[in-house]
Design a protein around this motif. Structure first.
Motif, PDB file in Angstrom:
ATOM      1  N   GLY A  82      16.034   3.381  24.017  1.00  0.00           N
ATOM      2  CA  GLY A  82      16.696   2.968  22.790  1.00  0.00           C
ATOM      3  C   GLY A  82      15.702   2.815  21.657  1.00  0.00           C
ATOM      4  N   GLU A 103      15.837   1.448  17.462  1.00  0.00           N
ATOM      5  CA  GLU A 103      16.643   0.923  16.367  1.00  0.00           C
ATOM      6  C   GLU A 103      16.134   1.470  15.046  1.00  0.00           C
ATOM      7  OE1 GLU A 103      17.094  -3.304  14.266  1.00  0.00           O
ATOM      8  OE2 GLU A 103      17.827  -3.334  16.337  1.00  0.00           O
ATOM      9  N   ARG A 127      21.407   1.014  13.374  1.00  0.00           N
ATOM     10  CA  ARG A 127      22.066   1.531  14.569  1.00  0.00           C
ATOM     11  C   ARG A 127      21.028   1.815  15.642  1.00  0.00           C
ATOM     12  NH1 ARG A 127      25.515   6.526  13.713  1.00  0.00           N
ATOM     13  NH2 ARG A 127      26.235   5.190  12.038  1.00  0.00           N
ATOM     14  N   GLN A 128      21.503   1.851  16.868  1.00  0.00           N
ATOM     15  CA  GLN A 128      20.667   2.120  18.024  1.00  0.00           C
ATOM     16  C   GLN A 128      20.748   3.607  18.366  1.00  0.00           C
ATOM     17  OE1 GLN A 128      18.962  -0.376  19.279  1.00  0.00           O
ATOM     18  NE2 GLN A 128      18.145   0.299  21.238  1.00  0.00           N
ATOM     19  N   HIS A 159      20.068   6.662  20.926  1.00  0.00           N
ATOM     20  CA  HIS A 159      19.872   6.917  22.348  1.00  0.00           C
ATOM     21  C   HIS A 159      18.945   8.117  22.475  1.00  0.00           C
ATOM     22  CE1 HIS A 159      22.990   4.010  23.350  1.00  0.00           C
ATOM     23  NE2 HIS A 159      23.723   4.541  22.389  1.00  0.00           N
ATOM     24  N   ARG A 198       9.745   1.249  18.561  1.00  0.00           N
ATOM     25  CA  ARG A 198      10.962   0.476  18.858  1.00  0.00           C
ATOM     26  C   ARG A 198      11.912   0.421  17.673  1.00  0.00           C
ATOM     27  NH1 ARG A 198      12.271  -1.091  24.108  1.00  0.00           N
ATOM     28  NH2 ARG A 198      10.383  -1.588  25.277  1.00  0.00           N
ATOM     29  N   ARG A 199      11.317   0.246  16.475  1.00  0.00           N
ATOM     30  CA  ARG A 199      12.138   0.073  15.275  1.00  0.00           C
ATOM     31  C   ARG A 199      11.559   0.903  14.144  1.00  0.00           C
ATOM     32  NH1 ARG A 199      11.680  -4.853  17.661  1.00  0.00           N
ATOM     33  NH2 ARG A 199      13.626  -5.916  18.228  1.00  0.00           N
TER      34      ARG A 199
END
Length: 673
Positions: free
Chosen positions: A588, A590, A613-614, A616, A656-657
């Motif tokens: 995941g 973000e 939003r996440q 995939h 991650r983000r």
């Protein structure tokens, strides 16, 4: 030697011995001695045909010639065609200067000729039927065509009932029918009083006079009680539609399975905002041809006296169009969704734009259809902007236009996993990747059958793929990755080879991740389905009631529910299947896209909607992000990564983000990470 008769629009009554129906021209030897045509020439404007071979025409006899525009079939074929809009022919002697005869004709309808009457005389007449190759003898001369009657409707536009008043030319009488059959046939009625129409009907009428041939026909379909809503109407004689020799059947010969010109029938097409047009009509499709609700292919042909091109959606004008039935379950919503999605998100495949319209067949409501261009070479030329194209179709890459040799080279490069620069020199790789993404997401069951690719037939022209017939989707949990990757023979979209190509596989997987976050995402795709359903709900329900007892046809609401469920469930299943097949782990990530007023965040060229939003993702599959500032703003950096470039490529395993930062132009501030 004289020019004795011309037939500029041969509707099929006369053939050249090979099943073709070219224009016809007749010469007549009015003298008392045989004449050899060798060395003589026929001139039509700047087109000249020279008779190279000897051909003896006996006295008081005829020479029948085919104005096919091709001399290869034989010495009786001319190097030009005869314009049905009118023209002037010159017959020139073998010395190249002396003019033996001049013959001028006006615009003529199909299967009407003009010639001397009698043979070799100065007077002329129109002939219906034509008399090529035989004497021009009629009981009396016909010096013109009657104009079409004029119809006026009493009491407004299509109330119930409709009262139609016909006005024929002076000295003419009008005959008419209301069932789609021609006004020249046995079912025609003589007009003596206003016609009262209480239910849907097709009015066909012509004017008749002793000294003229019946001319243009007035044609109108009256739809009672539809409130004037736009619709499309197709009509033809009932026996051509439903008789034993009709194209729709059911007849003793099961004619709905037949193909080719012999199973084409003359019809009239009425499209909103356009005058009625004569066309040729055939059944269209393969598996759907046996269903009760069938598709039609329509042709604008000179032999019917129709237009040069059909008015099609998107401003396209072609000689062939499709009335697509969408008769299988969910077909309308699925096809319309993919057409909308490709257009809205600029996906790199070519689709036929369509216009949904209710169809009335001989005045009877026949359901909701999509009016669209046929994907023929002429359509490919317009889409690709090329004068010449190469087109292949089907699993065997059958040649449709041009040569298939270049495609064979491209296909071999794909299956041999050639370097990416070699692939991109032969194919539009982005087009093939988008097709593969669409096929994997939908799990299309007939992806290997419904195949079409085209390219400009020029040096450097690359193959692109056409997306069509998107009605056979898989169940949301089906492992279409394993199914498509298990192919042993080369078949579009070449999933086994693309997923194992060291340079192409990352591009395909990254593009699929981006599409799952944008076009395929439930937040985008479900509202599109709802919008399509809402826009056409009335017609979808009317169509459902019309075919409820004859087709496996879920209700429009059930179809929308099924589509929403697929869109909501498919991403998780597809990403799991891809991860298991490729060995990449799911991860995941973000991301947060800015408000539109500040700028835009794109992933693999696709714009993300504002907000967080996440994603995939798959580890080891780099993703390309772009930050594009809005007017009055500038890019200020990224939050989540240490990079100052507005275009970056990231491995989801290491990030991650992510959020792009924008500021008003001229404002100075520091990024806190």
């Amino acid at each position: 030697m004289l020019i004795n008769e011309v037939l500029p629009a041969n509707g099929g009554s006369w053939t050249d011995g090979q099943g073709r129906s070219p224009d016809l021209l007749e010469l007549y030897n009015a003298g008392a001695r045989p004449v050899d045509l060798r060395g003589m020439r026929l001139a039509l404007g700047d087109r000249v045909h020279v008779f190279e071979a000897s051909r003896i025409v006996p006295p008081k006899d005829h020479a029948l010639l085919f104005a096919s525009g091709q001399v290869k079939p034989g010495p009786d074929h001319l190097a030009f065609r005869l314009p049905r809009s009118g023209g002037t022919l010159l017959l020139v002697a073998a010395d190249g200067t002396a003019i033996l005869d001049v013959f001028t004709w006006p615009a003529l309808p199909a299967d009407v000729s003009m010639g001397r009457q009698p043979d070799g005389a100065r007077g002329w007449s129109l002939f219906d039927p034509p008399t090529p190759g035989s004497a021009n003898a009629t009981d009396h001369m016909r010096k013109g065509l009657t104009p079409a009657p004029v119809a006026s409707v009493a009491g407004g536009q299509h109330p119930a009932p409709v009262e139609v008043v016909l006005h024929a030319c002076p000295g003419c009488e009008a005959r008419y029918t209301l069932d789609g059959s021609g006004p020249d046939g046995p079912h025609a009625m003589l007009y003596t009083a206003p016609i009262t129409i209480e239910r849907n009907a097709v009015l066909r009428t012509r004017a008749y006079a002793n000294d003229r041939l019946p001319g243009e026909e007035l044609h109108a379909t009256y739809i009672i009680g539809n409130g004037g809503r736009p619709c499309i109407a197709l009509s033809m004689p009932p026996e051509d539609l439903h008789g034993d020799s009709g194209i729709y059947g059911p007849g003793t010969s099961a004619n709905h399975t037949r193909q080719g010109r012999a199973w084409e029938r003359a019809a009239m097409l009425e499209i909103p905002g356009k005058p009625p047009a004569p066309v040729g009509a055939r059944l269209h499709g393969s598996g759907s041809r046996g269903l009760a609700k069938r598709s039609f292919k329509l042709f604008a042909r000179d032999r019917y006296g129709g237009p040069d091109a059909l008015p099609l959606p998107g401003g396209i004008k072609l000689r062939e169009g499709i009335l697509r039935a969408d008769a299988s379950p969910h077909a309308f919503l699925r096809n319309r969704l993919m057409e909308t999605m490709v257009t809205r998100y600029g996906l790199d495949v070519d689709v036929q734009c369509s216009e949904p319209l209710p169809l009335y067949l001989n005045g009877r409501y026949w359901g909701l259809y999509r009016w669209m261009p046929a994907k023929d070479p002429a359509w490919s030329r317009q889409v690709l902007g090329a004068e010449a194209v190469e087109v292949v179709a089907g699993p065997a890459a059958r040649k449709v236009a041009g040569s298939a040799k270049h495609f064979r080279r491209a296909q071999q490069a794909i299956v041999s996993r050639a370097p990416i620069d070699t692939l991109e020199a032969l194919i539009d790789l982005a087009s093939l990747i988008d097709l593969a993404c669409i096929d994997l997401w939908t799990g299309r069951g007939d992806h290997d059958l419904n195949v079409r690719a085209h390219r400009p037939a020029v040096s450097g022209g690359r193959w692109r793929w056409v997306l069509f017939d998107m009605d056979l989707w898989a169940a949301p949990e089906e492992n279409s990755v394993a199914r498509m990757a298990g192919a042993h023979l080369p078949e579009t979209p070449y999933v086994p080879w693309l997923l194992t190509h060291p340079q192409v596989a990352p591009k395909l997987l990254a593009r699929l991740v981006a599409l799952q976050a944008t076009a395929f995402h439930p937040d985008h795709a479900i509202p599109m389905v709802d919008s399509i359903h809402s826009a056409h709900a009335n017609e979808l329900w009317t169509d459902h009631r019309r075919w409820d007892l004859e087709l496996e046809h879920p209700s429009p609401d059930a179809s929308r529910t099924a589509m929403r469920g697929f869109i909501d469930q498919r991403p998780a299943h597809l990403m799991r299947h891809l991860a298991n097949h490729t060995g990449h782990k799911q991860r995941g990530m973000e991301v947060e896209a800015p408000p539109v007023a500040m700028g835009e965040l794109r992933i693999e060229g696709l714009a993300l909607s504002p907000g967080a939003r996440q994603l995939h993702c798959l580890t080891g599959v780099p993703l390309r992000f772009e930050a594009i500032p809005a007017a009055g703003h500038e890019f200020a950096g990224w939050k989540g990564v240490d990079d100052t470039s507005p275009s970056i490529t990231l491995d989801p395993a290491k990030t991650r983000r992510l959020r792009p930062l924008f500021r008003p132009i001229g404002q100075v501030w520091h990024v806190v990470r």
